[in-house]
Scaffold this motif. Structure first.
Motif, mmCIF file in Angstrom:
data_model
loop_
_atom_site.group_PDB
_atom_site.id
_atom_site.type_symbol
_atom_site.label_atom_id
_atom_site.label_comp_id
_atom_site.label_asym_id
_atom_site.label_seq_id
_atom_site.Cartn_x
_atom_site.Cartn_y
_atom_site.Cartn_z
ATOM 1 N N ILE A 21 9.474 1.679 -2.477
ATOM 2 C CA ILE A 21 9.018 1.038 -1.239
ATOM 3 C C ILE A 21 9.213 1.965 -0.048
ATOM 4 O O ILE A 21 8.316 2.124 0.792
ATOM 5 N N ASP A 25 6.277 3.464 2.318
ATOM 6 C CA ASP A 25 6.230 3.127 3.739
ATOM 7 C C ASP A 25 6.398 4.361 4.623
ATOM 8 O O ASP A 25 5.866 4.415 5.735
ATOM 9 N N ARG A 257 5.350 -6.200 -1.312
ATOM 10 C CA ARG A 257 6.502 -5.325 -1.562
ATOM 11 C C ARG A 257 7.458 -5.916 -2.593
ATOM 12 O O ARG A 257 8.263 -5.194 -3.161
#
Length: 258
Positions: A21, A25, A257
């Motif tokens: 994640i 990001d 997510r």
């Protein structure tokens, strides 16, 4: 004095969910490559969305009957008072309720249980360079069974040649992707990386170009042949995570997510 045993630290074989994640990001796409990525998204990924979605439906067993199976002559030309409106004409009407607002909202918040169409699109690019004449398993030609690992696929009840769709369904089921119940971002990235293996992370401590090429998450290092790693080689193929990142930036998709 009693000796204490040395603690052996075992290096993880793949990134954790939180690491996936964070990398996604924090991913910054190489500005000089955006045009190339957008071209692939527009002309290949989005253009073939329906085809990838159909494959996902087949894997899930959600093949919808043609609309004509609902509106048969016997139902089309009966007077209204001859129909029993308390009962559905045909189970195929369930298709109209397939993508309700509630289901769409749920899939926006948490991962869907169906293989996302964009996952299949990325695998198709990485293994076949979007060529619909190749096996999704490994890029071997559909004119015969696969030769490279996994060999002798697909198992579809007949010999070659094969259609892309039937071979793709076999490939996805062979990898047991149909058994996944939550296609969150970490799952999408992990399963895409698994296509190529976790050797980059496990043995060389770098991010896989299979996911991160064309971004700040990858600089160099590449397997140039099976088992042969070149620390100075640079991948010329755009990474799957980078394609997905760009699609999110353009509001074409959103990958939950969790």
């Amino acid at each position: 004095m009693k000796k204490t045993k040395a603690i052996k630290i075992v290096k993880p074989s793949q990134p954790t969910d939180l690491e996936y994640i964070k990398m996604f990001d924090d991913c910054v796409i190489d500005a000089t490559k955006i045009g190339t990525i957008d071209k692939a998204i527009d002309e290949q990924v989005s253009a073939n969305r329906n085809r990838y979605t159909d494959i996902s439906d087949q894997v899930a067993g959600n093949v919808i009957k043609p609309f004509t199976s609902v509106l048969t002559p016997s139902t089309l030309f009966q007077p209204v008072n001859a129909l029993d409106l308390s009962k559905p004409i045909d189970g195929s009407f369930a298709a109209f309720h397939k993508n309700t607002f509630e289901e769409s909202l749920k899939n926006f918040v948490v991962g869907s249980s169906k293989i996302p169409w964009y996952f299949i699109a990325c695998a198709h690019y990485l293994e076949c360079t979007f060529d619909f004449k190749k096996h999704l398993h490994n890029g071997d030609p559909l004119s015969g069974y696969t030769v490279r690992v996994p060999a002798n696929r697909p198992k579809v009840g007949h010999g070659p040649p094969f259609t892309f769709e039937e071979s793709a369904v076999d490939a996805l089921k062979f990898m047991k992707l149909n058994e996944i119940s939550n296609w969150s971002l970490p799952t999408v990235l992990r399963k895409l990386e698994a296509y190529n293996g976790f050797g980059y992370f496990k043995y060389h401590s770098i991010n896989s170009p299979y996911l991160w090429s064309y971004s700040n998450q990858y600089a160099k290092g590449k397997y140039v042949a099976d088992g042969k790693f070149d620390a100075e080689a640079v991948s010329k193929q755009m990474g799957a995570a980078v394609i997905l990142k760009r699609m999110e930036q353009r509001a074409l998709i959103y990958i939950p997510r969790h």
